[in-house]
Structure formats: structure tokens, C-alpha cells
Design an enzyme around this catalytic site. Structure first.
Site, mmCIF file in Angstrom:
data_model
loop_
_atom_site.group_PDB
_atom_site.id
_atom_site.type_symbol
_atom_site.label_atom_id
_atom_site.label_comp_id
_atom_site.label_asym_id
_atom_site.label_seq_id
_atom_site.Cartn_x
_atom_site.Cartn_y
_atom_site.Cartn_z
ATOM 1 N N HIS A 1 4.266 1.629 6.338
ATOM 2 C CA HIS A 1 4.333 0.452 7.196
ATOM 3 C C HIS A 1 4.640 -0.771 6.342
ATOM 4 C CE1 HIS A 1 0.151 0.906 5.801
ATOM 5 N NE2 HIS A 1 0.179 -0.424 5.693
ATOM 6 N N ARG B 1 1.520 5.381 -6.744
ATOM 7 C CA ARG B 1 0.501 5.893 -5.835
ATOM 8 C C ARG B 1 0.979 5.516 -4.450
ATOM 9 N NH1 ARG B 1 -2.927 3.665 -1.633
ATOM 10 N NH2 ARG B 1 -4.862 4.886 -1.555
ATOM 11 N N ASP C 1 0.601 5.019 -0.462
ATOM 12 C CA ASP C 1 -0.368 4.733 0.583
ATOM 13 C C ASP C 1 -0.031 5.490 1.868
ATOM 14 O OD1 ASP C 1 -2.681 3.057 1.368
ATOM 15 O OD2 ASP C 1 -1.263 2.170 2.770
ATOM 16 N N GLU D 1 -1.786 9.412 -1.248
ATOM 17 C CA GLU D 1 -3.082 9.189 -0.615
ATOM 18 C C GLU D 1 -3.215 10.136 0.570
ATOM 19 O OE1 GLU D 1 -5.853 5.862 1.667
ATOM 20 O OE2 GLU D 1 -3.662 5.837 1.866
ATOM 21 N N HIS E 1 -11.142 1.181 -3.526
ATOM 22 C CA HIS E 1 -11.158 -0.028 -2.708
ATOM 23 C C HIS E 1 -11.417 0.275 -1.236
ATOM 24 C CE1 HIS E 1 -7.155 1.648 -2.302
ATOM 25 N NE2 HIS E 1 -6.952 0.874 -1.253
ATOM 26 N N ASP E 2 -11.386 1.555 -0.860
ATOM 27 C CA ASP E 2 -11.606 1.964 0.526
ATOM 28 C C ASP E 2 -12.998 2.528 0.783
ATOM 29 O OD1 ASP E 2 -9.083 1.291 1.575
ATOM 30 O OD2 ASP E 2 -8.194 3.134 0.795
ATOM 31 N N ASP F 1 -15.687 -1.691 2.515
ATOM 32 C CA ASP F 1 -14.688 -2.760 2.525
ATOM 33 C C ASP F 1 -15.098 -3.833 3.528
ATOM 34 O OD1 ASP F 1 -12.360 -4.270 2.730
ATOM 35 O OD2 ASP F 1 -11.304 -2.752 3.891
ATOM 36 N N ARG G 1 -15.062 -4.823 -2.935
ATOM 37 C CA ARG G 1 -13.950 -5.486 -3.616
ATOM 38 C C ARG G 1 -14.363 -6.808 -4.255
ATOM 39 N NH1 ARG G 1 -9.262 -4.498 1.100
ATOM 40 N NH2 ARG G 1 -9.453 -2.220 1.134
#
Length: 679
Positions: free
Chosen positions: A240, A319, A321, A350, A416-417, A461, A465
Site C-alpha cells: 500500500h 524487509r 511489509d 513480513e 515495533h508491532d 504500539d 516505540r
């Protein structure tokens, strides 16, 4: 045949390790009665099988045992069949069509020809690599001149929109810290121009976000990293784009007349950004419209993006997404593009679930290994599985993919997730160390999420972070030292480079703990109140710990009403039924503790992890089989209320009086103790 044997002549059961070696894997369903499995093999054009190998037991999964053989294939052509030697020394044969009575009857499996381009290869350097994930906006501020106006304080609590000021210059200035830690690969979450702080809503795929710096800043960062023996991998968001992406804005302005209309998945004749009549990442996230990678122009555009940054800034891979929502045709072209630009570039997808369709050698080198993370957390942090169950689950995952992919997996404890590992562990350093030790000794690329090595905490999240803690007084130096030693071990020990992980012993200590009789006294010992010099307070403290520890709490008859008695035979006095001689206050407390034990799911099974243990304060967390948690705290008078959240729901509270400690030294809780259990 009563033996449930499974094998196919394709990955992950059969695949080339090189141009002249094929790995064969067989699953055998338990229980079974057999001595060994042999593989008979030869060139597919030969009329007989020229050689035989005995397969090696390689591990026990949840339902299957695994057997492995690496078969030499000098002609690159292979046919093979299996001989199963039964307990009575008779043999049965297994081929492509199932069971047979002899080798001639068994229909062979075939590897027709090992074509060089079909061999799954990953970069050689992955075997000697420890990775470090950085969220650039939160790692370090190296150039305050480009920090956006309105940025918050570095250590302020992060929000979904907060700007803290991290940039590429800050990362470059901290490369020596990473080098000292032993890091060989730096993975940066997105750095391209975008409207958010996380940059997963790309506006321009060919420009660095000015909040982070310039292309020259990236080139300098990569060059300095390379000079220290480190590689740099960037994050590509191709599933996206962002709301401000020029083609999407063109569609908003021009509707179906836009040349970019088919770049997106739109229902109707014009974009409706309020109703969100177009596909997006997740569910109707208006700022993240999904791209149509099957469209030739979109495909060419994104392949150019992949190639551009490899050539322009000499990065070392990507990497990817949301990689599992893009078609396999595109990913095959993506791999060809990337490997042509830089042969030893790394490609990580991912994917949070079983990733075999992407790990056949024609798409990704590896993926984010979230299934391994779940196994590690369930053992060391959540206490949901015992060691033997953990070993079986990890073994199943190890044989879910080709060996080459296992070498290139990003093994992680957090990202980060996710919540940070120390937060999940209730603050326990011990649990973090255990998890880190396994991470650093498992096959794959161990990846540290920035700050986990110094004990940073943070919930889901955006709380995971936070700004990297550079104030050394706030860093957990003991944990950092352990992580450094583990990284050094990983990089210096050849046995930890690639290969398999075979479980040698895995015994269910956690389950055994649940079945232990925990006691304060018995017919063979002095009674607890006698040992405590008659102190009710000491008995209450001991009972509280007994009732909140894993295992089966056992009360010796009469201890609940304060009976006393020395060593055998004095501990065996008649039960006191005269209520006037019973300690009713003690009995009431014991009843409350028993009720707590039986009514609170978090006290059923699971593990007990020490959260704080210091003079005058003991706190531990209990987690049940399905994740419920309670905290138990013993606090001396000068530590009352330490760390109990204002929102805590107190399940049990009792204040004990001071008492005379037995022995020469006073104990922390002999001055009185507040016992609190909360969730």
C-alpha cells in the site's frame, strides 16, 4: 502397515542443499515400532539402487518424529525409496505410491534433475550475523536542525502522532555503540517521505523523508556501517502507499480519467475518502490505499524502487511489509531484480504465520519469525508450556521450511508491532535473559529490537516505540553485559552458524512444579508456628507465599489454627478442637488465602517470576495457563505501596505486626509486612 510415514518429493520434505546434495526428511507418526529407516537411492536412469543410507533421528515434534538424510547426487538425478526396518527385523518399503512388500515393488520418488537456478541460496553472511531493528524516529537525534517544529521531549510517552526527532545522522553517530554490541546488520523501518511518524504510509518512494535527512545522509550511514563490518537493510512498503502518494492524489482529482485509476482497487466511478470505497491496508484505513501490484505499470514502478536504492545508496537488502498480501508472481520478479542488482542482498518478508509458499527459493530468503517468538514467550515469559512441549513445537517449526530459509529467518523477541519483551515479562530480567539466550543460540538471524538490550519497557504500539534510552544511569548495564556476551558467543562459535537445532533433553519441570506438594511443616518436622517462635505474623507471611506459589499448597493439620510442637513426636499432638484454644484470627486469614488460591485463575499452574527482590520488598507475578496475571507483594513498613498501580484491583491485603526474629539478625519483614495480591 501400522506406521504413519509421510514424505513427498518436494520442499520441505525433499530439496537440494547444493547442486549435488539433496536433503530428505521423513515424518513418522507416534507411536510406532521400528528400528530404523534407510533410504535406497541412485540415478533415475539406473535400473537398480546403487547406494543406501541410514536416516538420522533429528527431533520429536508434537505428533511426529523426524528423520533426515543428506543424499549425495553426483549426476544431479535422483530416484529413491525408503526401507523401514521393523522391530522384528523384517522390512517394509515406502515409495511414491505408498507401501510395498519389497524394493522392486516400491514406486520410486524422483528428483528429476537439480537445475542450478532451482537451488535455494541465501547470502553466506547470514550465518555470522546478529541484526538490530531501529525505528529511526526514536533512536537518536543527530541533527536538531531538521527536527520538525512541535517535537516532544525525547523521553516523553510516545503516541500515535508524536514526533521525537530521531534521524539518520543520529543512527550514524551511534554506530560505534552498535559495533561494540556486536551488531552485523541494521534493519531500519521505513525512511521514505511520508506523512506519519512511522512512515508506513509512503508518499514518495524515491526520496528520504526530510525529517530523517537526505540521500547523502543515507549514503554516509551505509558507508560508515560497511566500514565497521555492518550491513543495512531498509523497509519497503509495497502493499500500500500513503494518502499523499502522487498517483493516488491524481485519482482523487481526476477519477476514472486518471491514468493511475487501475493502480488501486476502487469501487465506483470516483474516490470517496470518507466512505473509503477503495481497498486499503487493514480495514478502511483511508491514508493507506492498497496498490495493485499485478498492474504492469505498478509492477515496473516498484521493481525500480527495489533496484534504485540498492544501486543509489548500496543498501544490503529489503524487509517487505505486509508481504503475504502481494501475489507470488510479483515477488518472484522482485527477487530476480534484487539479486541481479546485488547478488548477496537479503530479502525478508513480513509473514506472521506458516510461510512455506514464500520460502521455496524463488521469493524470500527468510521471514520475520513470529512463530518462534510465540514459542519462546510461551515457555519463558507466559509459562503456558513446559519444556517438553516447547521442544516439540520448535522442532515442528524447524522442519516446516527448507534449511536455507531457517538460516535466514529474522528471529525476534519483539518489534515495533509488539509489546517489548521486558514488559511482557512483567519487568523480569531473568525471563529476558533466558529468552535472549535461546534467541542467540537458535538457527537463523537473531534480531534485537532497539533498547531491549538495556531493558527498555513499553506496551503495545505506540508504547513500544519510545525514545532510545541513552542516559546510562537509566540503562540496565547488567542486562547489557549479558546480551553482549551472548552476541559474542553467537558470532565466535562455528557450531552456531547455520545447521539444525536438535533437542537432546526437554523435561517438563513447569508441569512437574504444578504437581509438587508445597508445605510449611509435616509429621516429620517442627510445626511452623513453633519454628517462628510463636509469631502469628511469620506464619501469615509464610502461608501467603505458600498459597500463591506454583504447586499444591499443603497445610499440616492444625497449622491453620496455630498449633505448636517441636520435632517428632511433639509435632504430632492431638488436633485442637476446643475453639477457645484455636487462633481464630489466623484461621480467618488462612481461609481467605485458600479462597484466593481456588478462585483466581492466575494461581492455577503457570510460573512464578520474580519481579523485584530487594531489602524490604519482594514482588512476583503469577500467570495462569491462559495468560491471566496477578502480582503478589511483601513490603516492609518503609516500602508500603511500592509499585502498586492506582488502578490495581486488590484481591487480598493483610498487614502483619512486628515480631522477634529467630536468630541473631533481624529479618526485613520482622518489622511488619504488608501483604498485597492484585491484578
Amino acid at each position: 502397515m501400522d506406521i504413519g510415514l509421510q514424505h513427498q518429493s518436494n520442499s520441505p520434505f525433499a530439496y537440494p542443499l547444493g547442486q549435488k546434495v539433496v536433503r530428505l526428511v521423513v515424518q513418522v507418526h507416534r507411536p510406532y515400532q521400528m528400528q530404523e529407516i534407510r533410504v535406497h537411492y541412485g540415478d533415475k536412469y539406473e535400473t537398480t539402487y546403487s547406494d543406501v543410507l541410514t536416516m538420522q533421528g533429528a527431533g520429536q515434534g508434537t505428533h511426529f518424529d523426524y528423520f533426515v538424510a543428506d543424499v549425495p547426487v553426483p549426476t544431479r538425478r535422483l530416484k529413491y525409496a525408503f526401507e523401514v526396518v521393523l522391530a522384528e527385523n523384517a522390512s517394509q518399503w515406502f515409495g511414491e505410491m505408498g507401501w510395498a512388500h519389497d524394493l522392486d515393488e516400491a514406486v520410486p520418488f524422483y528428483i528429476p534433475y537439480i537445475c542450478p537456478r532451482d537451488v535455494f541460496t541465501v547470502p553466506d553472511w547470514v550465518d555470522q550475523t546478529v541484526a538490530y531493528q531501529i525505528f529511526p524516529e526514536r533512536f537518536a537525534n543527530g541533527n536538531p536542525l531538521i527536527t520538525p517544529e512541535g517535537a516532544c521531549g525525547w523521553y516523553d510517552t510516545p503516541t500515535s502522532t508524536s514526533i521525537h526527532g530521531g534521524d539518520l545522522a543520529g543512527i550514524r553517530q551511534r554506530l560505534d555503540y552498535l559495533h561494540e554490541l556486536g551488531i552485523r546488520l541494521v534493519y531500519l523501518t521505513p525512511i521514505f517521505r511520508a506523512g506519519s511518524n512511522h512512515k508506513y504510509d509512503t508518499a514518495d518512494y524515491f526520496e528520504i523523508d526530510p525529517q530523517f535527512g537526505t540521500k547523502d545522509d543515507l549514503r554516509a550511514l551505509v558507508a560508515d556501517a560497511h566500514a565497521r563490518g555492518m550491513r543495512v537493510v531498509l523497509d519497503a512498503v509495497l502493499n500500500h502507499c500513503g494518502y499523499s502518494f502522487r498517483p493516488f492524489q491524481d485519482v482523487i482529482r481526476n477519477g476514472r480519467k486518471s491514468r493511475y485509476w487501475d493502480w488501486f482497487f476502487i469501487e465506483g466511478d470516483e474516490i470517496d475518502t470518507k466512505a473509503v470505497n477503495y481497498e486499503t491496508f487493514a480495514i478502511k484505513l483511508r491514508n493507506m490505499p492498497k496498490l495493485n501490484l499485478a498492474h504492469p505499470e505498478v509492477e515496473r514502478y516498484m521493481l525500480k524502487v527495489a533496484e534504485y536504492w540498492l544501486e543509489e545508496c548500496d543498501i544490503d537488502g529489503w524487509r517487505l511489509d505486509v508481504a503475504n498480501e502481494i501475489d507470488h508472481v510479483f515477488w518472484r520478479k522482485f527477487r530476480e531484480t534484487v539479486k541481479r542488482a546485488k547478488q548477496d542482498a537479503l530479502i525478508i518478508g513480513e509473514v506472521w504465520h506458516n510461510s512455506l509458499p514464500w520460502l521455496q527459493g524463488d521469493q524470500f530468503d527468510g521471514v520475520m519469525n513470529y512463530p518462534l517468538r510465540e514459542c519462546i514467550l510461551d515457555l519463558f515469559v507466559r509459562g503456558r508450556v513446559a519444556e517438553d512441549e516447547f521442544a516439540k513445537r520448535v522442532t515442528d517449526w524447524q522442519f516446516a521450511y527448507p534449511a536455507q530459509a531457517q538460516r535466514a529467518m529474522f528471529n525476534l523477541l519483539g518489534s515495533h508491532d509488539t509489546e517489548r519483551i521486558r514488559t511482557l515479562a512483567g519487568g523480569s530480567v531473568a525471563a529476558v535473559v533466558q529468552a535472549m539466550a535461546l534467541l542467540m543460540t537458535a538457527p537463523g538471524i537473531p534480531m534485537i529490537y532497539y533498547g531491549d538490550e538495556i531493558g527498555m519497557q513499553g506496551g503495545a504500539d505506540p508504547l513500544c516505540r519510545g525514545g532510545m534510552v541513552w542516559d546510562e544511569d537509566r540503562q540496565d548495564k547488567a542486562l547489557l553485559d549479558i546480551v553482549k556476551r551472548l552476541v559474542k558467543l553467537r558470532l565466535s562459535e562455528p557450531a552456531l552458524a547455520g545447521g539444525l537445532m536438535r533437542m537432546e533433553r526437554a523435561e517438563p519441570t513447569a508441569h512437574a512444579q504444578r504437581e509438587m506438594f508445597n508445605l510449611l511443616g509435616s509429621h516429620d518436622t517442627e510445626r511452623i508456628r513453633t519454628l517462628a517462635g510463636g509469631s502469628v505474623a511469620a506464619v501469615v507471611q509464610a502461608m501467603a507465599l505458600l498459597m500463591t506459589a506454583p504447586g499444591i499448597p499443603m497445610i499440616y493439620y492444625g497449622d491453620e489454627i496455630g498449633m505448636q510442637g517441636g520435632a517428632d513426636p511433639l509435632c504430632r499432638g492431638g488436633m485442637v478442637w476446643d475453639e477457645d484454644r484455636q487462633d481464630k484470627a489466623l484461621l480467618d486469614i488462612v481461609k481467605r488465602l485458600v479462597k484466593l488460591r481456588l478462585s483466581e485463575p492466575a494461581l492455577a499452574g503457570g510460573l512464578m517470576r520474580m519481579e523485584r527482590a530487594e531489602p524490604g520488598l519482594l514482588r512476583y507475578v503469577r500467570e495462569g495457563q491462559t495468560g491471566e496475571r496477578v502480582w503478589v507483594q511483601f513490603a516492609a513498613p518503609d516500602r508500603l505501596g511500592a509499585g502498586i498501580p492506582k488502578t490495581a484491583r486488590v484481591l487480598f491485603a493483610e498487614q502483619t505486626e512486628p515480631y522477634v526474629a529467630q536468630g541473631e539478625q533481624a529479618f526485613a519483614f520482622s518489622e511488619g509486612c504488608a501483604i498485597t495480591v492484585w491484578r
